[in-house]
Write an enzyme that holds these catalytic residues in place. Sequence first.
Site, PDB file in Angstrom:
ATOM      1  N   CYS A   2       0.828  -1.205   0.000  1.00  0.00           N
ATOM      2  CA  CYS A   2       0.000   0.000   0.000  1.00  0.00           C
ATOM      3  C   CYS A   2       0.868   1.263   0.000  1.00  0.00           C
ATOM      4  O   CYS A   2       2.052   1.192   0.254  1.00  0.00           O
ATOM      5  CB  CYS A   2      -0.931   0.001   1.182  1.00  0.00           C
ATOM      6  SG  CYS A   2      -0.121  -0.444   2.713  1.00  0.00           S
ATOM      7  N   ARG A  27       4.709  -2.040  -4.892  1.00  0.00           N
ATOM      8  CA  ARG A  27       4.546  -2.531  -3.526  1.00  0.00           C
ATOM      9  C   ARG A  27       3.347  -3.445  -3.381  1.00  0.00           C
ATOM     10  O   ARG A  27       3.211  -4.110  -2.364  1.00  0.00           O
ATOM     11  CB  ARG A  27       4.399  -1.344  -2.575  1.00  0.00           C
ATOM     12  CG  ARG A  27       5.619  -0.448  -2.591  1.00  0.00           C
ATOM     13  CD  ARG A  27       5.372   0.774  -1.770  1.00  0.00           C
ATOM     14  NE  ARG A  27       5.239   0.418  -0.378  1.00  0.00           N
ATOM     15  CZ  ARG A  27       6.110   0.735   0.567  1.00  0.00           C
ATOM     16  NH1 ARG A  27       7.185   1.389   0.247  1.00  0.00           N
ATOM     17  NH2 ARG A  27       5.907   0.398   1.799  1.00  0.00           N
ATOM     18  N   TRP A  73      -4.004  -1.872   0.135  1.00  0.00           N
ATOM     19  CA  TRP A  73      -3.872  -3.328   0.209  1.00  0.00           C
ATOM     20  C   TRP A  73      -4.797  -3.728   1.349  1.00  0.00           C
ATOM     21  O   TRP A  73      -4.482  -3.536   2.524  1.00  0.00           O
ATOM     22  CB  TRP A  73      -2.429  -3.722   0.497  1.00  0.00           C
ATOM     23  CG  TRP A  73      -2.165  -5.197   0.368  1.00  0.00           C
ATOM     24  CD1 TRP A  73      -1.889  -5.894  -0.776  1.00  0.00           C
ATOM     25  CD2 TRP A  73      -2.142  -6.157   1.430  1.00  0.00           C
ATOM     26  NE1 TRP A  73      -1.712  -7.213  -0.493  1.00  0.00           N
ATOM     27  CE2 TRP A  73      -1.858  -7.415   0.848  1.00  0.00           C
ATOM     28  CE3 TRP A  73      -2.348  -6.084   2.807  1.00  0.00           C
ATOM     29  CZ2 TRP A  73      -1.761  -8.586   1.605  1.00  0.00           C
ATOM     30  CZ3 TRP A  73      -2.255  -7.249   3.556  1.00  0.00           C
ATOM     31  CH2 TRP A  73      -1.962  -8.482   2.950  1.00  0.00           C
ATOM     32  N   ASN A  99      -2.308   3.914   5.876  1.00  0.00           N
ATOM     33  CA  ASN A  99      -1.662   2.603   5.760  1.00  0.00           C
ATOM     34  C   ASN A  99      -1.596   2.022   7.161  1.00  0.00           C
ATOM     35  O   ASN A  99      -1.231   2.732   8.096  1.00  0.00           O
ATOM     36  CB  ASN A  99      -0.218   2.728   5.272  1.00  0.00           C
ATOM     37  CG  ASN A  99      -0.096   3.064   3.800  1.00  0.00           C
ATOM     38  OD1 ASN A  99       0.976   3.401   3.335  1.00  0.00           O
ATOM     39  ND2 ASN A  99      -1.184   2.991   3.062  1.00  0.00           N
ATOM     40  N   GLY A 100      -1.892   0.750   7.283  1.00  0.00           N
ATOM     41  CA  GLY A 100      -1.790   0.110   8.590  1.00  0.00           C
ATOM     42  C   GLY A 100      -3.134  -0.410   9.061  1.00  0.00           C
ATOM     43  O   GLY A 100      -4.044  -0.626   8.257  1.00  0.00           O
ATOM     44  N   GLU A 480      13.144 -21.544  -1.233  1.00  0.00           N
ATOM     45  CA  GLU A 480      13.064 -20.297  -1.982  1.00  0.00           C
ATOM     46  C   GLU A 480      12.495 -20.552  -3.387  1.00  0.00           C
ATOM     47  O   GLU A 480      11.665 -19.788  -3.880  1.00  0.00           O
ATOM     48  CB  GLU A 480      14.452 -19.644  -2.044  1.00  0.00           C
ATOM     49  CG  GLU A 480      14.546 -18.364  -2.847  1.00  0.00           C
ATOM     50  CD  GLU A 480      13.644 -17.241  -2.371  1.00  0.00           C
ATOM     51  OE1 GLU A 480      13.050 -17.334  -1.296  1.00  0.00           O
ATOM     52  OE2 GLU A 480      13.508 -16.263  -3.132  1.00  0.00           O
ATOM     53  N   LYS A 484       9.015 -18.962  -4.868  1.00  0.00           N
ATOM     54  CA  LYS A 484       8.922 -18.211  -6.135  1.00  0.00           C
ATOM     55  C   LYS A 484       7.813 -18.764  -7.004  1.00  0.00           C
ATOM     56  O   LYS A 484       7.046 -18.026  -7.615  1.00  0.00           O
ATOM     57  CB  LYS A 484      10.232 -18.273  -6.939  1.00  0.00           C
ATOM     58  CG  LYS A 484      11.425 -17.511  -6.434  1.00  0.00           C
ATOM     59  CD  LYS A 484      11.251 -16.038  -6.346  1.00  0.00           C
ATOM     60  CE  LYS A 484      10.694 -15.691  -5.012  1.00  0.00           C
ATOM     61  NZ  LYS A 484      11.368 -14.899  -4.092  1.00  0.00           N
ATOM     62  N   GLU A 487       4.519 -17.738  -5.660  1.00  0.00           N
ATOM     63  CA  GLU A 487       4.271 -16.296  -5.797  1.00  0.00           C
ATOM     64  C   GLU A 487       3.916 -15.906  -7.223  1.00  0.00           C
ATOM     65  O   GLU A 487       2.938 -15.194  -7.442  1.00  0.00           O
ATOM     66  CB  GLU A 487       5.521 -15.507  -5.364  1.00  0.00           C
ATOM     67  CG  GLU A 487       5.764 -15.487  -3.884  1.00  0.00           C
ATOM     68  CD  GLU A 487       7.053 -14.759  -3.522  1.00  0.00           C
ATOM     69  OE1 GLU A 487       7.025 -13.957  -2.595  1.00  0.00           O
ATOM     70  OE2 GLU A 487       8.094 -14.997  -4.180  1.00  0.00           O
ATOM     71  N   HIS A 503       9.416 -39.701   5.403  1.00  0.00           N
ATOM     72  CA  HIS A 503       8.662 -39.696   6.664  1.00  0.00           C
ATOM     73  C   HIS A 503       7.245 -39.177   6.466  1.00  0.00           C
ATOM     74  O   HIS A 503       6.615 -38.746   7.424  1.00  0.00           O
ATOM     75  CB  HIS A 503       9.411 -38.864   7.712  1.00  0.00           C
ATOM     76  CG  HIS A 503      10.744 -39.455   8.063  1.00  0.00           C
ATOM     77  ND1 HIS A 503      10.868 -40.618   8.785  1.00  0.00           N
ATOM     78  CD2 HIS A 503      12.011 -39.083   7.740  1.00  0.00           C
ATOM     79  CE1 HIS A 503      12.152 -40.925   8.922  1.00  0.00           C
ATOM     80  NE2 HIS A 503      12.861 -40.016   8.286  1.00  0.00           N
ATOM     81  N   LYS A 603       4.751  -5.887  -1.841  1.00  0.00           N
ATOM     82  CA  LYS A 603       6.212  -5.894  -1.857  1.00  0.00           C
ATOM     83  C   LYS A 603       6.785  -5.699  -0.470  1.00  0.00           C
ATOM     84  O   LYS A 603       7.665  -6.420  -0.051  1.00  0.00           O
ATOM     85  CB  LYS A 603       6.719  -4.791  -2.798  1.00  0.00           C
ATOM     86  CG  LYS A 603       8.237  -4.712  -2.901  1.00  0.00           C
ATOM     87  CD  LYS A 603       8.811  -5.950  -3.533  1.00  0.00           C
ATOM     88  CE  LYS A 603      10.320  -5.926  -3.621  1.00  0.00           C
ATOM     89  NZ  LYS A 603      10.833  -7.275  -3.923  1.00  0.00           N
TER      90      LYS A 603
END
Length: 608
Positions: A2, A27, A73, A99-100, A480, A484, A487, A503, A603
């Site tokens: 945001c 972002r 956001w 924001n928040g 990682e 990716k 995402e 297992h 972001k």
Amino acid sequence: MCGILGYVGPRAAAPLLLEGLRRLEYRGYDSAGLALLHGGAVTVTRRIGPVTSLAEAVDPAAAGTTGLGHTRWATHGRVTEANAHPHLDGAERIAVVHNGIIENHAAIRALLEGEGVRFRSDTDTEVLPHLIRKFYQGDPLEAVRAALHAVQGTYGIAVLFADHPGVVIAARNGSPLVVGKGDGETFIASDPQAIAGFTRHVVYLEDREIVRLTAEGWELTRLDGAAVTHTVEVLAEELVWSDKGEFHHHMLKEIHEQPESLRRCLSGRVVPEEGGARLGGFDLTNREIATISRVAVVGCGTSYHAGVVGTAAMEQLARLPAYAEVASEFRYRNPVVDPHALFLAVSQSGETADTLGAVREIQLKGGRVMGVVNAVGSSIARQCGRGVYVHSGPEIAVASTKAFTSQVAALLVAALMFGRTRHLGAEEGRRFGEDLLAVPKLVEAYLAHPGPIAQAVELLSEAPFVFFFGRGVSQAVAMEGALKLKEVAYLPCMAYPAAEMKHGPIALIDASTPVVAVVPTDGMRAKTLSNVQEVRARGARTILVHAEGDEDAPALADISIPVPRTRSALVSPLLTVLPLQLIAYQVGIALGRNIDRPRNLAKSVTVE
Ligand code: GLU
């Protein structure tokens, strides 16, 4: 996550705000809005979706030289036009962007509704304009100050009042804000990137500070009324907006920037002649390094994965007990904070709310914490005071690539520095330093000839589920790579330590579940190859990422992707992660995803 942008000055605000909002797009957000003050009235325009939709809705000749812009956001209330910011008070004379999260919004809302206020949205934010109205007696600054005293939670806010053209009030608690001073004009933004094109002179707000902006300047005080002085900083050259150049997406551009970003991260820090390294920002004497009891890294998402690699290196090179932990878990488990330990907070943006929360918890418990951060001057960098900048340059794509490799590189440099003081001989240190310095060239060589990525993409883009596995630092690379793929391709997948497969998860393996195995040439190679055999025996098709010249791996791979060989296994993640980045990018393209701004993601994650 945001964004906020505000302007007061002589120029038409709308085009400036729209341009600034575009620079905040990376972002991540779901809707956008604008408030313009003109002729004693506030006009609000809001749209779901990209800033371009908002820009189409705003008259490019719209009058008004005081204004606010916002990208939202959503945290409270669905993604609708009514929930987008700015929000207005009942009389439509006060506009707020936020924001928040206002944590006590429900109680405030109930109270205000009891007093007859009618709400128009489902957001937590909307309590703010109504509260400010309640306390407003002609002085905008005092009204906002009084309203914020009633509020719990995190906020960066900017407010304008129809009665006060040429004034914007802004305040911060937990969500970043920066004031920018131009020539006869003033900006407020949640991210210096938004104003870097307009001015380079900035002042960062601290938590619980409030500022009154006019075209001529600003007055900054604490929310409790105490005076504060702040120095004006000059933004670094690297904040100048980077466009995609010849690349179709920022993600691909950033993948290809890695030779350069790694060079910037390593240069001047690794000193092969001494077999060691220097990280001046840590400001630690050798005696202090010698008495570190252990190292703990906190981070989220990709930064946590970098921490897993970094702590393995601290253990091996410096024989320091070291572990990495997800910041959101760490901060709330009332952790034991050893005053002799060194804590490292890893964050690309330096604004990650959970990591910042962990930093504060460590400090409150008397611990020593340093930042490993990309964004210069960010909240984590300033809160820690000491640390290392990873210097990957602005990362615009939501899915991190070059920041990951630079975080890993910076942590490896730190491990070398600690190692040399505590455990490593000059010769071992020199070898490791040389191997690190060789990486940018190897990355360049790999990216020039990345191998059969297209075949891997063909296999994976049809798969309902994908497994990634590795051992040791390669397990962090597997995590990682899987992150990716989630995402940017929205593909269900999972990373598991290779030996753990048997297992439980191996029950999921059949011919439809490809396995990506990260198998560099290290002490565990043969063991991991056995695990590859195990999944092949159950029908899985395999993609193996291995070192060039490995004679066994290709035979066990349906698709074999060699990467340049390095002597130091700890350095291998900087190479083995590259094909996984490219695969995620290309699968995302094949599936028609929004590569640079994946759905639901932001972001810099400034809410917890
Ligand atoms: N919590 C607010 C909302 O959901 C602000 C979200 C943001 O930071 O963009 O509207």
